[in-house]
Design a protein around this motif. Sequence first.
Motif, mmCIF file in Angstrom:
data_model
loop_
_atom_site.group_PDB
_atom_site.id
_atom_site.type_symbol
_atom_site.label_atom_id
_atom_site.label_comp_id
_atom_site.label_asym_id
_atom_site.label_seq_id
_atom_site.Cartn_x
_atom_site.Cartn_y
_atom_site.Cartn_z
ATOM 1 N N VAL A 79 0.826 -1.136 -0.039
ATOM 2 C CA VAL A 79 -0.096 -0.033 -0.036
ATOM 3 C C VAL A 79 0.844 1.359 -0.115
ATOM 4 C CG1 VAL A 79 -1.638 1.227 1.106
ATOM 5 C CG2 VAL A 79 -1.949 -1.142 1.240
ATOM 6 N N TRP A 80 1.939 1.262 0.725
ATOM 7 C CA TRP A 80 2.862 2.295 0.948
ATOM 8 C C TRP A 80 3.486 2.789 -0.513
ATOM 9 C CZ3 TRP A 80 2.695 6.258 4.012
ATOM 10 C CH2 TRP A 80 3.760 6.936 4.042
ATOM 11 N N ALA A 81 3.930 1.736 -1.112
ATOM 12 C CA ALA A 81 4.450 2.035 -2.507
ATOM 13 C C ALA A 81 3.549 2.733 -3.560
ATOM 14 C CB ALA A 81 5.081 0.594 -3.176
ATOM 15 N N GLN A 82 2.247 2.106 -3.346
ATOM 16 C CA GLN A 82 0.939 2.770 -4.198
ATOM 17 C C GLN A 82 0.874 4.415 -3.909
ATOM 18 O OE1 GLN A 82 -2.484 0.309 -4.295
ATOM 19 N NE2 GLN A 82 -3.580 1.769 -5.726
ATOM 20 N N PHE A 83 0.874 4.450 -2.606
ATOM 21 C CA PHE A 83 0.763 5.740 -1.995
ATOM 22 C C PHE A 83 1.616 6.748 -2.572
ATOM 23 C CE2 PHE A 83 0.952 9.087 1.422
ATOM 24 C CZ PHE A 83 0.029 9.846 1.142
ATOM 25 N N GLU A 84 2.914 6.168 -2.478
ATOM 26 C CA GLU A 84 4.258 7.155 -2.960
ATOM 27 C C GLU A 84 4.124 7.230 -4.344
ATOM 28 O OE1 GLU A 84 7.583 5.256 -1.397
ATOM 29 O OE2 GLU A 84 7.900 6.679 0.307
ATOM 30 N N SER A 85 3.885 6.161 -5.224
ATOM 31 C CA SER A 85 3.629 6.560 -6.730
ATOM 32 C C SER A 85 2.651 7.486 -7.002
ATOM 33 C CB SER A 85 3.353 5.148 -7.160
ATOM 34 O OG SER A 85 2.016 4.641 -6.890
ATOM 35 N N GLU A 86 1.579 7.625 -6.205
ATOM 36 C CA GLU A 86 0.461 8.654 -6.287
ATOM 37 C C GLU A 86 0.897 10.171 -6.076
ATOM 38 O OE1 GLU A 86 -3.035 7.785 -4.267
ATOM 39 O OE2 GLU A 86 -3.482 5.895 -5.175
ATOM 40 N N LYS A 87 1.557 9.960 -5.115
ATOM 41 C CA LYS A 87 2.280 11.490 -4.499
ATOM 42 C C LYS A 87 3.270 12.135 -5.626
ATOM 43 C CE LYS A 87 -0.166 12.635 -0.945
ATOM 44 N NZ LYS A 87 -0.707 13.962 -0.720
ATOM 45 N N ARG A 90 8.945 10.395 -2.816
ATOM 46 C CA ARG A 90 9.039 9.978 -1.321
ATOM 47 C C ARG A 90 8.262 10.948 -0.493
ATOM 48 N NH1 ARG A 90 13.534 6.169 0.197
ATOM 49 N NH2 ARG A 90 12.890 6.683 2.145
ATOM 50 N N VAL A 91 7.541 10.434 0.516
ATOM 51 C CA VAL A 91 6.715 11.187 1.254
ATOM 52 C C VAL A 91 7.346 11.227 2.574
ATOM 53 C CG1 VAL A 91 4.660 11.048 2.604
ATOM 54 C CG2 VAL A 91 4.522 9.988 0.321
ATOM 55 N N ASP A 92 7.505 12.444 3.240
ATOM 56 C CA ASP A 92 8.367 12.842 4.324
ATOM 57 C C ASP A 92 7.718 12.149 5.571
ATOM 58 O OD1 ASP A 92 10.202 13.977 5.881
ATOM 59 O OD2 ASP A 92 9.172 15.505 6.242
ATOM 60 N N THR A 93 8.142 11.151 6.165
ATOM 61 C CA THR A 93 7.484 10.472 7.486
ATOM 62 C C THR A 93 8.842 10.413 8.217
ATOM 63 O OG1 THR A 93 7.839 8.301 6.495
ATOM 64 C CG2 THR A 93 5.805 9.533 6.383
ATOM 65 N N LYS A 94 8.526 10.004 9.648
ATOM 66 C CA LYS A 94 9.253 9.953 10.592
ATOM 67 C C LYS A 94 10.371 8.690 10.307
ATOM 68 C CE LYS A 94 9.918 9.674 15.650
ATOM 69 N NZ LYS A 94 9.234 9.568 16.921
ATOM 70 N N LEU A 95 9.829 7.689 9.564
ATOM 71 C CA LEU A 95 10.629 6.639 9.388
ATOM 72 C C LEU A 95 11.573 6.822 8.066
ATOM 73 C CD1 LEU A 95 11.077 3.563 9.752
ATOM 74 C CD2 LEU A 95 9.429 3.046 7.936
ATOM 75 N N ALA A 96 11.098 7.788 7.270
ATOM 76 C CA ALA A 96 11.752 8.048 6.129
ATOM 77 C C ALA A 96 12.991 9.150 6.673
ATOM 78 C CB ALA A 96 11.021 8.567 4.916
ATOM 79 N N ARG A 97 13.027 10.040 7.446
ATOM 80 C CA ARG A 97 13.891 10.767 8.055
ATOM 81 C C ARG A 97 14.973 9.818 8.547
ATOM 82 N NH1 ARG A 97 9.353 13.931 8.951
ATOM 83 N NH2 ARG A 97 9.311 13.360 11.297
ATOM 84 N N ARG A 98 14.383 9.129 9.507
ATOM 85 C CA ARG A 98 15.345 8.083 10.380
ATOM 86 C C ARG A 98 16.388 7.334 9.338
ATOM 87 N NH1 ARG A 98 13.021 4.711 15.245
ATOM 88 N NH2 ARG A 98 13.103 6.757 16.193
ATOM 89 N N ARG A 99 15.771 6.995 8.050
ATOM 90 C CA ARG A 99 16.294 5.904 7.240
ATOM 91 C C ARG A 99 17.519 6.797 6.583
ATOM 92 N NH1 ARG A 99 12.029 1.834 5.116
ATOM 93 N NH2 ARG A 99 12.305 0.406 6.924
#
Length: 150
Positions: A79-87, A90-99
């Motif tokens: 689901v997350w990959a589908q959401f990012e492709s729509e946006k 990359r979507v800025d989230t806490k997990l993305a910043r941590r990585r």
Amino acid sequence: MSVKIRLMRMGKKKHPTYRVVVADSRSPRDGRNIETIGHYRPRQDPSVSDIDGEKALAWLRKGAQPTEQVQKLLTVSGVWAQFESEKGGRVDTKLARRRLDDPKAAAKKAKAAEPAEAATPEPQPEAPAASDEPAAEEGAGDAAEESSDE
């Protein structure tokens, strides 16, 4: 009102199961929720996550922020990959910043870059090395002269 997609703990002592819920960020962990969109059973081998992708995607489109663990579950379910492709990226989230700040991830990127650099032949390493040696000797002589002046 800030809406989060998070886990709600259920089950017996030391045998947790979780519901993936959409809730107001101010409500307690096991308190009132807006909607249940799935289940997560980490004690089974392998762990099982049943998430309704359409409901999760609808809430993400509305601006609901997933917690780190829920984002990982959404990534596994696709689901997350589908959401990012729509946006459109990359979507800025806490997990993305941590990585991005993760030193292990930076080390992996550096290791991946090294073989690419090693694959390209560089004929110039001998020329700079020869010119560096006389400069090093001159620098050592200057340091010796300075110490004798004092």
